[in-house]
Write a protein that holds these residues in place. Structure first.
Motif, PDB file in Angstrom:
ATOM      1  N   LEU A 141       0.800  -1.231   0.000  1.00 11.38           N
ATOM      2  CA  LEU A 141       0.000   0.000   0.000  1.00 11.38           C
ATOM      3  C   LEU A 141       0.830   1.278   0.000  1.00 11.38           C
ATOM      4  O   LEU A 141       0.482   2.241  -0.694  1.00 11.38           O
ATOM      5  CB  LEU A 141      -0.963  -0.002   1.192  1.00 11.38           C
ATOM      6  CG  LEU A 141      -2.037  -1.095   1.178  1.00 11.38           C
ATOM      7  CD1 LEU A 141      -2.899  -1.012   2.438  1.00 11.38           C
ATOM      8  CD2 LEU A 141      -2.913  -0.999  -0.059  1.00 11.38           C
ATOM      9  N   PRO A 142       1.944   1.354   0.754  1.00 13.22           N
ATOM     10  CA  PRO A 142       2.728   2.599   0.730  1.00 13.22           C
ATOM     11  C   PRO A 142       3.279   2.948  -0.643  1.00 13.22           C
ATOM     12  O   PRO A 142       3.665   4.102  -0.870  1.00 13.22           O
ATOM     13  CB  PRO A 142       3.866   2.308   1.722  1.00 13.22           C
ATOM     14  CG  PRO A 142       3.305   1.279   2.652  1.00 13.22           C
ATOM     15  CD  PRO A 142       2.442   0.417   1.788  1.00 13.22           C
ATOM     16  N   ARG A 143       3.303   1.986  -1.563  1.00 11.20           N
ATOM     17  CA  ARG A 143       3.819   2.251  -2.904  1.00 11.20           C
ATOM     18  C   ARG A 143       2.732   2.779  -3.846  1.00 11.20           C
ATOM     19  O   ARG A 143       3.044   3.181  -4.972  1.00 11.20           O
ATOM     20  CB  ARG A 143       4.420   0.969  -3.499  1.00 11.20           C
ATOM     21  CG  ARG A 143       5.478   0.324  -2.617  1.00 11.20           C
ATOM     22  CD  ARG A 143       6.405  -0.576  -3.421  1.00 11.20           C
ATOM     23  NE  ARG A 143       5.700  -1.609  -4.155  1.00 11.20           N
ATOM     24  CZ  ARG A 143       5.557  -2.869  -3.740  1.00 11.20           C
ATOM     25  NH1 ARG A 143       6.039  -3.231  -2.558  1.00 11.20           N
ATOM     26  NH2 ARG A 143       4.945  -3.755  -4.484  1.00 11.20           N
ATOM     27  N   LEU A 144       1.482   2.790  -3.408  1.00 13.27           N
ATOM     28  CA  LEU A 144       0.393   3.263  -4.259  1.00 13.27           C
ATOM     29  C   LEU A 144       0.237   4.779  -4.123  1.00 13.27           C
ATOM     30  O   LEU A 144       0.613   5.377  -3.121  1.00 13.27           O
ATOM     31  CB  LEU A 144      -0.909   2.552  -3.889  1.00 13.27           C
ATOM     32  CG  LEU A 144      -0.877   1.014  -3.960  1.00 13.27           C
ATOM     33  CD1 LEU A 144      -2.258   0.447  -3.647  1.00 13.27           C
ATOM     34  CD2 LEU A 144      -0.379   0.529  -5.315  1.00 13.27           C
ATOM     35  N   ALA A 145      -0.364   5.388  -5.144  1.00 14.88           N
ATOM     36  CA  ALA A 145      -0.402   6.852  -5.259  1.00 14.88           C
ATOM     37  C   ALA A 145      -1.337   7.511  -4.255  1.00 14.88           C
ATOM     38  O   ALA A 145      -2.461   7.043  -4.032  1.00 14.88           O
ATOM     39  CB  ALA A 145      -0.801   7.243  -6.678  1.00 14.88           C
ATOM     40  N   ALA A 166      -5.457   3.889   8.008  1.00 14.09           N
ATOM     41  CA  ALA A 166      -4.524   5.003   7.818  1.00 14.09           C
ATOM     42  C   ALA A 166      -4.042   5.076   6.371  1.00 14.09           C
ATOM     43  O   ALA A 166      -3.989   6.166   5.771  1.00 14.09           O
ATOM     44  CB  ALA A 166      -3.338   4.853   8.766  1.00 14.09           C
ATOM     45  N   GLU A 167      -3.706   3.937   5.790  1.00 15.40           N
ATOM     46  CA  GLU A 167      -3.271   3.920   4.398  1.00 15.40           C
ATOM     47  C   GLU A 167      -4.411   4.309   3.462  1.00 15.40           C
ATOM     48  O   GLU A 167      -4.208   5.017   2.472  1.00 15.40           O
ATOM     49  CB  GLU A 167      -2.735   2.538   4.028  1.00 15.40           C
ATOM     50  CG  GLU A 167      -1.374   2.219   4.602  1.00 15.40           C
ATOM     51  CD  GLU A 167      -0.287   3.110   4.029  1.00 15.40           C
ATOM     52  OE1 GLU A 167      -0.410   3.565   2.868  1.00 15.40           O
ATOM     53  OE2 GLU A 167       0.695   3.374   4.739  1.00 15.40           O
ATOM     54  N   VAL A 178     -13.974   4.168   1.905  1.00 13.50           N
ATOM     55  CA  VAL A 178     -13.232   3.056   2.465  1.00 13.50           C
ATOM     56  C   VAL A 178     -14.245   2.070   3.031  1.00 13.50           C
ATOM     57  O   VAL A 178     -15.239   2.472   3.658  1.00 13.50           O
ATOM     58  CB  VAL A 178     -12.229   3.515   3.551  1.00 13.50           C
ATOM     59  CG1 VAL A 178     -12.929   4.222   4.714  1.00 13.50           C
ATOM     60  CG2 VAL A 178     -11.420   2.320   4.055  1.00 13.50           C
ATOM     61  N   VAL A 179     -14.028   0.781   2.778  1.00  9.58           N
ATOM     62  CA  VAL A 179     -14.997  -0.251   3.156  1.00  9.58           C
ATOM     63  C   VAL A 179     -14.249  -1.408   3.818  1.00  9.58           C
ATOM     64  O   VAL A 179     -13.262  -1.908   3.266  1.00  9.58           O
ATOM     65  CB  VAL A 179     -15.766  -0.765   1.924  1.00  9.58           C
ATOM     66  CG1 VAL A 179     -16.802  -1.810   2.336  1.00  9.58           C
ATOM     67  CG2 VAL A 179     -16.432   0.378   1.177  1.00  9.58           C
ATOM     68  N   THR A 208     -12.907   4.292  15.984  1.00  9.54           N
ATOM     69  CA  THR A 208     -12.090   5.286  15.282  1.00  9.54           C
ATOM     70  C   THR A 208     -12.834   5.863  14.090  1.00  9.54           C
ATOM     71  O   THR A 208     -12.848   7.082  13.876  1.00  9.54           O
ATOM     72  CB  THR A 208     -10.769   4.655  14.809  1.00  9.54           C
ATOM     73  OG1 THR A 208     -10.054   4.160  15.952  1.00  9.54           O
ATOM     74  CG2 THR A 208      -9.908   5.667  14.083  1.00  9.54           C
ATOM     75  N   VAL A 209     -13.463   4.995  13.319  1.00  7.75           N
ATOM     76  CA  VAL A 209     -14.202   5.457  12.135  1.00  7.75           C
ATOM     77  C   VAL A 209     -15.404   6.301  12.558  1.00  7.75           C
ATOM     78  O   VAL A 209     -15.683   7.358  11.978  1.00  7.75           O
ATOM     79  CB  VAL A 209     -14.638   4.261  11.274  1.00  7.75           C
ATOM     80  CG1 VAL A 209     -15.617   4.695  10.185  1.00  7.75           C
ATOM     81  CG2 VAL A 209     -13.421   3.588  10.641  1.00  7.75           C
ATOM     82  N   ARG A 210     -16.130   5.853  13.567  1.00  6.05           N
ATOM     83  CA  ARG A 210     -17.324   6.572  14.012  1.00  6.05           C
ATOM     84  C   ARG A 210     -16.986   7.959  14.554  1.00  6.05           C
ATOM     85  O   ARG A 210     -17.735   8.920  14.342  1.00  6.05           O
ATOM     86  CB  ARG A 210     -18.053   5.765  15.080  1.00  6.05           C
ATOM     87  CG  ARG A 210     -19.363   6.399  15.562  1.00  6.05           C
ATOM     88  CD  ARG A 210     -20.064   5.497  16.546  1.00  6.05           C
ATOM     89  NE  ARG A 210     -19.235   5.200  17.708  1.00  6.05           N
ATOM     90  CZ  ARG A 210     -19.537   4.267  18.614  1.00  6.05           C
ATOM     91  NH1 ARG A 210     -20.629   3.549  18.476  1.00  6.05           N
ATOM     92  NH2 ARG A 210     -18.748   4.081  19.655  1.00  6.05           N
TER      93      ARG A 210
END
Length: 232
Positions: A141-145, A166-167, A178-179, A208-210
């Motif tokens: 994931l850290p390599r994605l834009a 976080a990513e 995000v799902v 955290t999401v809520r």
């Protein structure tokens, strides 16, 4: 026109705030009906069978239908998926995406991705509609834009859920989704008593999401629980 209840009407009293209605047999039947509402084609049946043979858990039919709907709602052109499996969720996502959309799907098991390749091809998707990346999600994931994705679907290691969040916030554009799948953990998330670490992580993810000011959340009771949130 608004009509007040007549004396002969039956009025259901409001539930006190903070309390929930009992889960009756009728509600369970309704949930089961909703989860099976959208039919699946032979390709999806084939992918599900490969998952069963490999001992993998696939998203439910209702979850798949919800993913298809969510991808269509955001007119998704670029989607990232954590957990390829044998391609069940990926097919649903591709069905909902734009005709020129590309699914980037990550899985630590390349042999599972081979089944997904076959399933995508059988479903009629061109090879350039999916990008398969083998590897651990937190390495990939850290390599994605940054801000390059309309939707991120997380169906990986529950212990890493907060890291996925976080990513995902970095990867998503404003208005993207995000799902997270499986947040009910077969009912353990809401059970009292001691729970394994993965369930505690899911509870922390839900909180955290809520409570995030950056997200507009909803928890959908399909499959094993689908946590969705729009990035502001």
């Amino acid at each position: 026109m608004c009509r007040f209840p007549a004396a002969t009407d039956t009025v259901t009293p409001r539930q006190p705030r903070g309390q929930e209605r009992a889960i009756t047999g009728n509600r369970l039947t309704s949930w089961a009906f909703a989860d099976a509402f959208v039919s699946e084609d032979e390709v999806l049946h084939w992918a599900r069978e490969r998952a069963r043979e490999a001992g993998l858990r696939s998203v439910s039919r209702g979850t798949g239908a919800a993913l298809r709907l969510l991808a269509a709602t955001v007119d998704a052109k670029s989607v990232a998926e954590i957990g390829t499996g044998t391609g069940v969720s990926g097919i649903h996502l591709l069905y909902g995406m734009r005709p020129d959309g590309v699914l980037t799907t990550v899985d630590p098991e390349p042999e599972h991705q081979q089944f997904a390749r076959q399933a995508f091809r059988a479903a009629g998707f061109a090879s350039n509609r999916a990008r398969f990346i083998p590897g651990r999600a937190l390495d990939v994931l850290p390599r994605l834009a940054d801000a390059g994705y309309d939707l991120v679907f997380c169906d990986g290691d529950r212990l890493e859920s907060l890291d996925y969040l976080a990513e995902s916030l970095r990867l998503l554009r404003s208005g993207g989704l995000v799902v997270f799948e499986g947040v009910f953990a077969n009912g353990r998330t809401v059970e009292s008593g001691p729970q394994p670490t993965e369930v505690l992580r899911l509870r922390e993810l839900l909180r955290t999401v809520r409570e995030s000011q950056e997200l507009v959340p909803s928890l959908l009771p399909v499959g094993d629980g689908l946590l969705c949130a729009v990035k502001r």
